[in-house]
Design an enzyme around this catalytic site. Sequence first.
Site, mmCIF file in Angstrom:
data_model
loop_
_atom_site.group_PDB
_atom_site.id
_atom_site.type_symbol
_atom_site.label_atom_id
_atom_site.label_comp_id
_atom_site.label_asym_id
_atom_site.label_seq_id
_atom_site.Cartn_x
_atom_site.Cartn_y
_atom_site.Cartn_z
ATOM 1 N N ARG A 155 6.250 -10.019 1.856
ATOM 2 C CA ARG A 155 7.428 -10.966 2.238
ATOM 3 C C ARG A 155 7.832 -10.382 3.568
ATOM 4 O O ARG A 155 8.880 -11.196 3.822
ATOM 5 C CB ARG A 155 8.204 -11.132 1.039
ATOM 6 C CG ARG A 155 7.656 -11.404 -0.257
ATOM 7 C CD ARG A 155 6.919 -12.825 -0.403
ATOM 8 N NE ARG A 155 7.647 -13.946 0.052
ATOM 9 C CZ ARG A 155 8.184 -14.879 -0.922
ATOM 10 N NH1 ARG A 155 8.274 -14.556 -2.181
ATOM 11 N NH2 ARG A 155 9.133 -15.802 -0.549
ATOM 12 N N LYS A 211 1.905 5.027 1.890
ATOM 13 C CA LYS A 211 3.060 5.605 1.855
ATOM 14 C C LYS A 211 2.974 7.011 2.226
ATOM 15 O O LYS A 211 4.002 7.717 2.773
ATOM 16 C CB LYS A 211 3.808 5.144 0.804
ATOM 17 C CG LYS A 211 4.342 3.710 1.055
ATOM 18 C CD LYS A 211 5.374 3.131 -0.136
ATOM 19 C CE LYS A 211 5.721 1.911 -0.053
ATOM 20 N NZ LYS A 211 6.857 1.564 -0.967
ATOM 21 N N ASP A 231 13.360 2.834 0.704
ATOM 22 C CA ASP A 231 13.025 2.504 -0.714
ATOM 23 C C ASP A 231 14.318 3.002 -1.725
ATOM 24 O O ASP A 231 14.823 2.326 -2.521
ATOM 25 C CB ASP A 231 11.815 2.779 -1.392
ATOM 26 C CG ASP A 231 10.799 1.844 -0.715
ATOM 27 O OD1 ASP A 231 10.896 0.895 -0.243
ATOM 28 O OD2 ASP A 231 9.325 2.465 -0.752
ATOM 29 N N TYR A 265 9.247 -8.149 -8.601
ATOM 30 C CA TYR A 265 10.015 -9.580 -8.287
ATOM 31 C C TYR A 265 9.153 -10.785 -8.259
ATOM 32 O O TYR A 265 9.702 -11.832 -7.904
ATOM 33 C CB TYR A 265 10.894 -9.366 -6.721
ATOM 34 C CG TYR A 265 9.722 -8.971 -5.833
ATOM 35 C CD1 TYR A 265 9.030 -10.121 -5.007
ATOM 36 C CD2 TYR A 265 9.869 -7.474 -5.359
ATOM 37 C CE1 TYR A 265 8.336 -9.544 -3.994
ATOM 38 C CE2 TYR A 265 8.757 -7.339 -4.255
ATOM 39 C CZ TYR A 265 8.244 -8.249 -3.623
ATOM 40 O OH TYR A 265 7.375 -7.749 -2.584
HETATM 41 P P1 NAP Z 1 2.245 3.131 -8.578
HETATM 42 O O1 NAP Z 1 2.454 4.256 -7.629
HETATM 43 O O2 NAP Z 1 0.597 2.488 -8.663
HETATM 44 O O3 NAP Z 1 2.759 3.376 -9.860
HETATM 45 C C1 NAP Z 1 2.463 2.398 -10.961
HETATM 46 C C2 NAP Z 1 3.207 2.878 -12.301
HETATM 47 O O4 NAP Z 1 2.979 1.928 -13.416
HETATM 48 C C3 NAP Z 1 2.786 4.345 -12.931
HETATM 49 O O5 NAP Z 1 3.925 4.998 -13.483
HETATM 50 C C4 NAP Z 1 1.740 3.954 -13.915
HETATM 51 O O6 NAP Z 1 1.683 4.992 -14.935
HETATM 52 C C5 NAP Z 1 2.464 2.876 -14.413
HETATM 53 N N1 NAP Z 1 1.367 1.712 -15.185
HETATM 54 C C6 NAP Z 1 0.565 0.796 -14.482
HETATM 55 N N2 NAP Z 1 -0.243 0.215 -15.496
HETATM 56 C C7 NAP Z 1 0.229 0.849 -16.551
HETATM 57 C C8 NAP Z 1 -0.267 0.443 -18.181
HETATM 58 N N3 NAP Z 1 -1.095 -0.320 -18.261
HETATM 59 N N4 NAP Z 1 0.446 0.957 -19.013
HETATM 60 C C9 NAP Z 1 1.546 1.628 -18.830
HETATM 61 N N5 NAP Z 1 1.952 2.394 -17.479
HETATM 62 C C10 NAP Z 1 1.332 1.350 -16.568
HETATM 63 O O7 NAP Z 1 2.885 1.949 -8.064
HETATM 64 P P2 NAP Z 1 4.532 1.845 -7.338
HETATM 65 O O8 NAP Z 1 4.276 1.871 -5.898
HETATM 66 O O9 NAP Z 1 5.288 2.897 -7.775
HETATM 67 O O10 NAP Z 1 4.757 0.373 -7.690
HETATM 68 C C11 NAP Z 1 5.278 -0.137 -9.225
HETATM 69 C C12 NAP Z 1 5.658 -1.535 -9.072
HETATM 70 O O11 NAP Z 1 6.943 -1.537 -8.322
HETATM 71 C C13 NAP Z 1 4.652 -2.539 -8.303
HETATM 72 O O12 NAP Z 1 4.835 -3.750 -9.432
HETATM 73 C C14 NAP Z 1 5.324 -2.964 -7.251
HETATM 74 O O13 NAP Z 1 5.164 -4.295 -6.953
HETATM 75 C C15 NAP Z 1 6.956 -2.779 -7.642
HETATM 76 N N6 NAP Z 1 7.634 -2.546 -6.522
HETATM 77 C C16 NAP Z 1 8.554 -3.074 -6.048
HETATM 78 C C17 NAP Z 1 9.499 -2.733 -4.927
HETATM 79 C C18 NAP Z 1 10.668 -3.766 -4.449
HETATM 80 O O14 NAP Z 1 11.044 -3.910 -3.241
HETATM 81 N N7 NAP Z 1 11.431 -4.594 -5.457
HETATM 82 C C19 NAP Z 1 9.218 -1.751 -4.069
HETATM 83 C C20 NAP Z 1 7.897 -0.892 -4.276
HETATM 84 C C21 NAP Z 1 7.457 -1.436 -5.587
HETATM 85 P P3 NAP Z 1 0.466 6.049 -14.778
HETATM 86 O O15 NAP Z 1 1.166 7.121 -14.103
HETATM 87 O O16 NAP Z 1 0.403 6.308 -16.136
HETATM 88 O O17 NAP Z 1 -0.510 5.448 -14.088
#
Ligand code: NAP
Length: 287
Positions: free
Chosen positions: A23, A73, A110, A227
């Site tokens: 976005r 990143k 972030d 979001y």
């Molecule tokens: P990431 O580094 O891939 O981390 C994903 C996290 O989700 C890990 O802690 C993972 O646990 C957990 N997870 C995934 N599948 C799971 C499951 N089935 N059961 C339990 N835990 C699970 O991703 P990220 O970059 O941190 O992003 C995470 C979320 O934040 C995304 O949905 C992203 O869209 C959102 N986000 C939003 C913004 C915003 O501006 N609002 C910015 C950044 C990210 P494990 O360590 O066990 O794999």
Amino acid sequence: MLKPINGETKLLGVLGYPASHSRSPEIHQYWHEKYQINARYLAFSVASENLEQAIKGARALGVRGLNITVPHKEACLQYADEIDATAQKIGAANTLIFDASGKIKATNTDAYGVIENLHQAVGNITPYLEKVVVLGAGGAARAAIAGLQEAGAKHIIIANRTKEKSETLARQMGGNISIKNWQEKETVLADATLLINTTSLGMQGKSALEISLTNLPKTACVYDIIYTPLMTDLLQQAQARGNFVVTGIGMLLYQAQKAFEYWHGVLPEIDATLKSQLSKPSRSETV
Ligand code: NAP
């Protein structure tokens, strides 16, 4: 109206894989128009094997700046000439600034995004920083914890499916962090003042976040950084029982606001029109 493209138009963008869902182009285009900045911001889907060429090519082309998103990143740091303290602490950058001498500076907005969103939503954040439960230990959790520590969080508890990842994160971030098993995420909610979901659970197209909030005090704030959808099941459940809720769209907007300031020297306003535009699904989400 946007300023017309000419020989002076600055180029910026977001680089990820994929990047088409982002976005950010909508947000930056809105501000380019509002502040009459002669610039364009595009989304570039770049596979990992092309990351170095893309960043160095952007510098050669005189690109003004790039946002960096998943999965680049961490990897983008190796191409930066300078990495600021925030990006170093988080171990990842989401913003590259290309200066006039050709240097690439890496930072991470972030953490600012997480905290500024909370701050704007609740006003005084201090009462919510007594006992913070963070679900997840991925990249977004890193940024959230860096922001929470900077803001003065007294006690942070991480519950993540893969415990080793929370342990590594706690070691790297240092300070006031405890680790709990994923199965303990409900018992740990007693006395919590803030619950933040940073996992991808509950996002459109992903599995549900199954959690009971029974133990959570009604005075606690519940913040979901997802979001899409805006009101996740977690937020709906929290709101229904009377907790104050914060959606993730603000994090996206505030991280963009800070990046825009780095590139253009103007802290842009997040006004009602932009908020309302962003709360609607993007075209790519509707087709
Ligand atoms: P990431 O580094 O891939 O981390 C994903 C996290 O989700 C890990 O802690 C993972 O646990 C957990 N997870 C995934 N599948 C799971 C499951 N089935 N059961 C339990 N835990 C699970 O991703 P990220 O970059 O941190 O992003 C995470 C979320 O934040 C995304 O949905 C992203 O869209 C959102 N986000 C939003 C913004 C915003 O501006 N609002 C910015 C950044 C990210 P494990 O360590 O066990 O794999």
